[in-house]
Design an enzyme around this catalytic site. Structure first.
Site, mmCIF file in Angstrom:
data_model
loop_
_atom_site.group_PDB
_atom_site.id
_atom_site.type_symbol
_atom_site.label_atom_id
_atom_site.label_comp_id
_atom_site.label_asym_id
_atom_site.label_seq_id
_atom_site.Cartn_x
_atom_site.Cartn_y
_atom_site.Cartn_z
ATOM 1 N N LYS A 192 -4.674 -9.158 -6.024
ATOM 2 C CA LYS A 192 -5.888 -9.381 -5.238
ATOM 3 C C LYS A 192 -6.994 -8.400 -5.659
ATOM 4 C CE LYS A 192 -6.463 -7.400 -0.870
ATOM 5 N NZ LYS A 192 -7.871 -7.104 -0.735
ATOM 6 N N LYS A 249 0.817 -1.217 0.000
ATOM 7 C CA LYS A 249 0.000 0.000 0.000
ATOM 8 C C LYS A 249 0.850 1.266 0.000
ATOM 9 C CE LYS A 249 -4.454 -1.528 1.480
ATOM 10 N NZ LYS A 249 -5.374 -1.820 2.567
ATOM 11 N N LYS A 272 -10.787 -3.112 -2.802
ATOM 12 C CA LYS A 272 -11.656 -1.941 -2.821
ATOM 13 C C LYS A 272 -10.932 -0.752 -3.423
ATOM 14 C CE LYS A 272 -13.816 -2.670 1.667
ATOM 15 N NZ LYS A 272 -12.676 -2.637 2.600
HETATM 16 P P1 ATP Z 1 -8.531 -2.203 1.003
HETATM 17 O O1 ATP Z 1 -7.996 -2.252 -0.385
HETATM 18 O O2 ATP Z 1 -9.064 -0.855 1.412
HETATM 19 O O3 ATP Z 1 -7.599 -2.819 2.040
HETATM 20 P P2 ATP Z 1 -9.963 -4.685 0.956
HETATM 21 O O4 ATP Z 1 -10.717 -5.060 -0.247
HETATM 22 O O5 ATP Z 1 -8.667 -5.371 1.218
HETATM 23 O O6 ATP Z 1 -9.826 -3.110 0.974
HETATM 24 P P3 ATP Z 1 -10.614 -4.904 3.777
HETATM 25 O O7 ATP Z 1 -11.661 -4.094 4.443
HETATM 26 O O8 ATP Z 1 -9.182 -4.545 3.997
HETATM 27 O O9 ATP Z 1 -10.936 -4.904 2.198
HETATM 28 O O10 ATP Z 1 -10.808 -6.438 4.156
HETATM 29 C C1 ATP Z 1 -12.021 -6.956 4.707
HETATM 30 C C2 ATP Z 1 -11.979 -8.473 4.676
HETATM 31 O O11 ATP Z 1 -12.083 -8.930 3.320
HETATM 32 C C3 ATP Z 1 -10.672 -9.069 5.237
HETATM 33 O O12 ATP Z 1 -10.983 -10.249 5.955
HETATM 34 C C4 ATP Z 1 -9.891 -9.418 3.998
HETATM 35 O O13 ATP Z 1 -8.973 -10.473 4.211
HETATM 36 C C5 ATP Z 1 -11.010 -9.839 3.060
HETATM 37 N N1 ATP Z 1 -10.621 -9.666 1.662
HETATM 38 C C6 ATP Z 1 -10.239 -8.503 1.077
HETATM 39 N N2 ATP Z 1 -9.970 -8.710 -0.211
HETATM 40 C C7 ATP Z 1 -10.159 -10.033 -0.439
HETATM 41 C C8 ATP Z 1 -10.026 -10.847 -1.592
HETATM 42 N N3 ATP Z 1 -9.644 -10.339 -2.749
HETATM 43 N N4 ATP Z 1 -10.316 -12.171 -1.477
HETATM 44 C C9 ATP Z 1 -10.721 -12.705 -0.295
HETATM 45 N N5 ATP Z 1 -10.855 -11.979 0.822
HETATM 46 C C10 ATP Z 1 -10.580 -10.656 0.753
HETATM 47 MG MG MG Z 2 -7.475 -4.814 2.876
#
Ligand code: ATP
Ligand code: MG
Length: 348
Positions: free
Chosen positions: A210, A118, A213
């Site tokens: 991955k 990040k 968001k």
């Molecule tokens: P950001 O990019 O802001 O970190 P994010 O998509 O990683 O957003 P988080 O809020 O950090 O979302 O994660 C929330 C939950 O979703 C965590 O348990 C994380 O491991 C899971 N998660 C996030 N992205 C994935 C993915 N691509 N596949 C499976 N689980 C995910």
């Molecule tokens: Mg995350």
């Protein structure tokens, strides 16, 4: 010392809730409520660790906090049986995080791949909060002395760090932990729950990244609020290779995009990847993509619609969060009182 089974997890209110969050985390949250008490948090303090342009500023933060709450409820989490709240309403999270900042070592945090990813090349310009994110995450879990944490695969390293912090606290303060009547461990070593075919959902544009968001491309992910046309179009445009689907799972090994789409189908249909390949192996991607789009629309459509309905009722969402915060606070205050005694802080 034996700890009572307790589940904790959270999602950041950083917008664009996607299929990875749903399959990697939220679906697991729903299943676990049958097993024990669960605490599900909207981790708004964590959202601020990213640049303001990512979390969107005050109005967006409030909107996204309500949207994640709506997603929890729409997916089937019962806010009466469990505790659903936003992190900033329970100040003990930040308080325990400070103590953990003093327990964790710079070297431990410096190894975290999420920080490296990040912060990118411009580390000097990353927030201090982004660097210490894992100590706040450890506090989120351990302020409830939670034993199990359902997360996506990307959070495994942070969970390991939470265990290291719990262990070091237990060691550093062993004498006063015993004197306070907590035996040889005050904190449990929390276990990650990472299972099934979609623990790491990949970007639809790049099978090595991955789904996230914060990815600038909306075509990289399926948002929970996407309508049927958007879901179908994103799946149709998803990157693939020119070969037909393999019939055996080992054939997916060198093909990250194919592996990702098969994993998505498996998770949505509650099948194994092998079973999906039995049905679609040898066929063209176009046929498989149509079936995947139909399945995704059937599963996500009702959740997206319910999310939109609930999100429109801010007063109801806020009342759920307030009720959850009061119940969370009681548990967190109890832990924090003991932590203060153990560390040696005088309190009235
Ligand atoms: P950001 O990019 O802001 O970190 P994010 O998509 O990683 O957003 P988080 O809020 O950090 O979302 O994660 C929330 C939950 O979703 C965590 O348990 C994380 O491991 C899971 N998660 C996030 N992205 C994935 C993915 N691509 N596949 C499976 N689980 C995910
Ligand atoms: Mg995350």
């Amino acid at each position: 010392m034996a700890f009572k089974e307790l589940v904790f997890s959270g999602v950041q209110p950083t917008g664009n809730l996607h299929l990875g969050n749903y399959l990697g985390a939220i679906v697991k949250f729903v299943a676990l409520q049958q097993r024990c008490t669960c605490i599900y948090c909207v981790v708004d303090l964590h959202a601020l660790t990213q640049p303001l342009a990512v979390w969107g500023g005050p109005k967006e933060l409030a909107r996204n906090t309500r949207e994640v709450t709506a997603a929890y409820l729409a997916a089937g989490i019962d806010p009466k049986k469990n505790i659903v709240f936003n992190q900033s309403q329970v100040h003990e999270h930040a308080e325990l995080a400070w103590i953990f900042n003093c327990v964790a070592r710079m070297g431990w945090l410096g190894r975290m791949t999420q920080f490296k990813d990040k912060a990118g090349k411009d580390r000097e310009n990353a927030s201090v909060g982004l660097f210490s994110y894992p100590t706040l995450m450890a506090a989120d879990i351990l302020v409830y002395r939670a034993t199990h944490v359902p997360v996506g695969e990307d959070q495994k390293q942070h969970l390991e760090l939470s265990r290291d912090i719990a262990q070091k606290f237990n060691n550093d303060f062993a004498e006063s932990i015993a004197a306070a009547g907590f035996g040889n461990a005050f904190f449990p070593l929390p276990e990650p729950l990472i299972q099934g075919p979609a623990t790491r959902v990949m970007s639809l544009r790049d099978g090595t990244k991955k789904m996230s968001k914060s990815d600038p491309s909306d075509y990289s992910r399926i948002n929970l609020t996407d309508d049927a046309d958007a879901i179908a179009q994103k799946i149709r445009k998803a990157k693939t290779d020119p070969e037909p689907l393999p019939s055996e799972e080992k054939g997916l090994g060198p093909r990250p995009e194919a592996d990702n789409l098969v994993g998505l189908y498996a998770a949505l249909a509650d099948l194994t990847k092998a079973a999906v390949l039995k049905q679609f192996g040898g066929g063209q991607f176009s046929t498989f993509k149509t079936a995947l789009a139909d399945l995704a629309v059937a599963k996500l459509g009702p959740i997206g619609a319910e999310m939109k309905r609930l999100s429109a009722d801010a007063a109801y969402i806020d009342s759920v969060l307030a009720d959850g915060a009061v119940r969370a606070e009681q548990l967190a205050a109890d832990t924090m009182g003991s932590v203060k005694d153990i560390v040696g802080f005088i309190r009235h």
